[in-house]
Enzyme design. Sequence first.
Site, PDB file in Angstrom:
ATOM      1  N   GLY A 241       0.759  -1.239   0.000  1.00 12.71           N
ATOM      2  CA  GLY A 241       0.000   0.000   0.000  1.00 12.71           C
ATOM      3  C   GLY A 241       0.787   1.285   0.000  1.00 12.71           C
TER       4      GLY A 241
ATOM      5  N   ALA B  63       4.881  -6.045  -9.739  1.00 11.97           N
ATOM      6  CA  ALA B  63       3.686  -5.217  -9.544  1.00 11.97           C
ATOM      7  C   ALA B  63       2.463  -5.920 -10.115  1.00 11.97           C
ATOM      8  CB  ALA B  63       3.870  -3.879 -10.243  1.00 11.97           C
ATOM      9  N   ILE B  64       1.335  -5.841  -9.440  1.00 10.68           N
ATOM     10  CA  ILE B  64       0.075  -6.269 -10.036  1.00 10.68           C
ATOM     11  C   ILE B  64      -0.711  -5.024 -10.438  1.00 10.68           C
ATOM     12  CG2 ILE B  64      -2.066  -7.529  -9.695  1.00 10.68           C
ATOM     13  CD1 ILE B  64      -0.582  -9.300  -7.726  1.00 10.68           C
ATOM     14  N   THR B  65      -0.998  -4.159  -9.462  1.00  5.81           N
ATOM     15  CA  THR B  65      -1.653  -2.900  -9.840  1.00  5.81           C
ATOM     16  C   THR B  65      -0.809  -1.694  -9.449  1.00  5.81           C
ATOM     17  OG1 THR B  65      -2.822  -2.787  -7.738  1.00  5.81           O
ATOM     18  CG2 THR B  65      -3.948  -3.900  -9.534  1.00  5.81           C
ATOM     19  N   SER B  66       0.344  -1.910  -8.810  1.00  9.35           N
ATOM     20  CA  SER B  66       1.174  -0.795  -8.356  1.00  9.35           C
ATOM     21  C   SER B  66       2.201  -0.438  -9.420  1.00  9.35           C
ATOM     22  CB  SER B  66       1.873  -1.194  -7.060  1.00  9.35           C
ATOM     23  OG  SER B  66       2.885  -2.143  -7.328  1.00  9.35           O
TER      24      SER B  66
ATOM     25  N   ASP C 190     -10.926  -6.784  -0.271  1.00  7.95           N
ATOM     26  CA  ASP C 190      -9.980  -7.688   0.342  1.00  7.95           C
ATOM     27  C   ASP C 190     -10.464  -8.102   1.695  1.00  7.95           C
ATOM     28  OD1 ASP C 190      -9.029  -5.545   1.977  1.00  7.95           O
ATOM     29  OD2 ASP C 190      -7.703  -4.983   0.328  1.00  7.95           O
TER      30      ASP C 190
END
Lengths: 505, 505
Positions: free
Chosen positions: B182, B210-213, B270
């Site tokens: 985060g 990274a996945i969404t970062s 989540d």
Amino acid sequence: MSAPDRKPPAQLAVRRLGIDTQSEPVVFLHRNNPVSHAEGFEAHNRVLLRAGSREAIATLFLVTDDILADDVAGLSEAAWRRLRLAPDGHVTITHPRPVDSMSLVRGRIYGHELAENSLHAIIRDIAEERYSNLEIGAFLTACAANPLVRDEVRALTRAMVDAGDRLSWNADIVADKHSVGGLPGNRTTLIVVPIMAALGFVMPKTSSRAITSPAGTADTMEVLAPVRLGAADIHRVVEREGGCIVWGGAVRLSPADDMLIRVERALDIDTEGQMIASVLSKKIAAGATHLVLDMPVGSTAKVRDAAAAKALTDGLLDVAAAFGIHAVVVTGAGDQPIGRGIGPALEARDVLAVLRNEAGAPENLRERALVLAGALIELCGGAPKGEGIALARAVLADGRAWAKMQRICLAQGAMCEPPVAPHRRPVTAARDGRLVTIDNRKLGKLAKLAGAPEAKVAGVDLHVRLGDRIAAGMPLCTVHAEAPGELDYALDYAAANEAMFEIVA
Amino acid sequence: MSAPDRKPPAQLAVRRLGIDTQSEPVVFLHRNNPVSHAEGFEAHNRVLLRAGSREAIATLFLVTDDILADDVAGLSEAAWRRLRLAPDGHVTITHPRPVDSMSLVRGRIYGHELAENSLHAIIRDIAEERYSNLEIGAFLTACAANPLVRDEVRALTRAMVDAGDRLSWNADIVADKHSVGGLPGNRTTLIVVPIMAALGFVMPKTSSRAITSPAGTADTMEVLAPVRLGAADIHRVVEREGGCIVWGGAVRLSPADDMLIRVERALDIDTEGQMIASVLSKKIAAGATHLVLDMPVGSTAKVRDAAAAKALTDGLLDVAAAFGIHAVVVTGAGDQPIGRGIGPALEARDVLAVLRNEAGAPENLRERALVLAGALIELCGGAPKGEGIALARAVLADGRAWAKMQRICLAQGAMCEPPVAPHRRPVTAARDGRLVTIDNRKLGKLAKLAGAPEAKVAGVDLHVRLGDRIAAGMPLCTVHAEAPGELDYALDYAAANEAMFEIVA
């Protein structure tokens, strides 16, 4: 902050790729496409397509190969249709606005009840096709994990009605009928509507096509007459004949329902609240005031036992009452098909046999239709309690129902006889004994593998009933198909699934 | 029943279409393809592709146009890779076996707790890619709507470990570290690992991309050294240097986790239980015995407040203890990025500045890394309570950590200096005042729009910290990009999102 002004998004030429992705709009862009680069798109992003005033949210696939030039947008059929594009058309592609109502779905997941305006926002966004299937699945799962309370079911029903169009009728009593699915055959609607209309009642019936079954009522009616009528034509038919049997899809009644059902079937989950809202929102939108609900109960039907039937009945009647609809639920045996044919043309043949009072007409189809028509006649005030079925029987027996059905078909555009499949082969019994169970789900699958409902003539013709004495080698049913390959394939399935017919010595 | 024997499914020639659908295998068949006809496939069916001993479940799209011949199967990149096809290869396409464990997921939706063997069955099927995203979404939603109980979290963790490979080490103490995500920047791992290894501890660190970062630890490390090492190479590096920083994806640790996370992010839900199992399954599979967990707490970080931090800490320590892992959680401020750079090359630059003890090195990155290293040293018995941080500081200050990092990079294959982006432009302040908040999520999005992590040099270089006095026109950050178009696009986003930096007079 200093930064250049936002430029209008670039226009891309379109190419129709002829790719059927069912209802999911998909756009294909070359990886080197300047728009994809500038917008920071990744494969599987959801993107907003715009052409003039039309919009569609689509899944993006990136192409690295030369099947697509790097300055065009390739569209799936669903995307092409939704945007009503011409071959020389253009689209813009941008990131979609976030779907705000998904935060309400997340709240529901974490246990917050949904208020009426929240359900309106969610259903409006679903009807406008802003939700991905994944997001619709999360909404449905949340409503199954913590079932919708009664207030939510009422609000959901209203939201589903408000998200679509409504039909209205110049009549105090508007009769309607719905089957709480799960039984193959069961085309009582095509018998109940002409009986009611022959008696002078208004019964404008909108029906669905099959989603996962081998035939929907609209598919079967389409064998006999055109069903794709717009609102004006529906009104014309009903004004002239009192009744119709048309496909509801052309008039956008509760459109969110179709999307919810599609995902529900894919996950094979259903929830009582969802089912109640689904059934009643369509009926409210169609303008019904008096409604008979056919509920087959059986281990391979949708409603499995008496307790489930009772709970569902209570919920249906409660919500119907909240919307001022007079409703009655008629339960019945759901352990085997109603009628003999499964598949559009075979079911239509059964219906005609009943309407024409032919000697060999399937008795269980006739009797079930009369029970339902009788209950609806009584509900609408057409006969005293207990006398509806006799009136229905008289209208069927003296040919008035058949005459009415012919006039309805002609008013809808034509009256046709059901065609017969060119390829047919029996499935025969492997042993002697008594037939003790029929698996409705497997029988439905067999009919689909034979080609139903796309091939109207395809399906299964059942020759036996529960309790029958069976001799080895005797035909249990005949598979009908349009092509020999499909026939083979269906028979392979039958051979691998002998338990479809349970025969006990 | 009599019916022909089942024929073996027909072989189809394959064509690689170069279509990137991310992880979703898609197969394109012409509508007239004989297999599609015979099997009764419809668009959007899930079908089973087989090539030799390899299998993949794929979504089927039907093509009506001439972009595909009617006797070949066109494959997306994910399908092509999974089947390891050659251009002259063949596939068979059939209906997939039903995924039995979905009935357990449906049970969980309707409120039944999942036993250990049920979770094993579900996770095994997910790891073997039998579930559609829709089905994974239903599982995650069910686990969010009725949260996983502690026994389920433990069983889920074990199932996730068992569904993949495990690394094992010839050492009593195997140190590891994880950040509960985060926060942009935050590349403390690249400092903690060389400190620990320089002190003689074994610390084989596997990291994610990274996945969404805008960057994962593996993306940042890849700027400095190769990270795509197989198990044998990882062992070789760790035997020689005591530590490594590699991409975990090449060694298949808890593979179901990656699929769950992808869907979780798409739905933006989540759940605590899922997060605990996700973190710990990867660490158990990597062979960790002693683990420090970095937990930034802040309103735009993953853990929003002290209560959430407490609950998550309790869950993590409980499950870690159940698997015999000694763990400690170190919370810290999560209200702004750690370090100045966001994006692989910029973050790597910050790490090198700290390791080389450069005068301008970002202090908060150095101090956070020392706190974590100190806690891990103490947990591993390398220093008495309260004295770990001083030991870590000494190893960093005297150059041992930097020397170790260089040896680790060389052992992994090479040591490189971070490149610098050719296109850079500042985002400037619109007003005078004090900087009171930074929106970490928006800052991450800005770096992604600039091209991170695909473009290693792309990202954001932050020039200000919370509490700073700001003058209008002063640069708040500089956007780095590989192409001018991406730079424009990112700056457009910054202009439309001034609230990313809140400046109060």
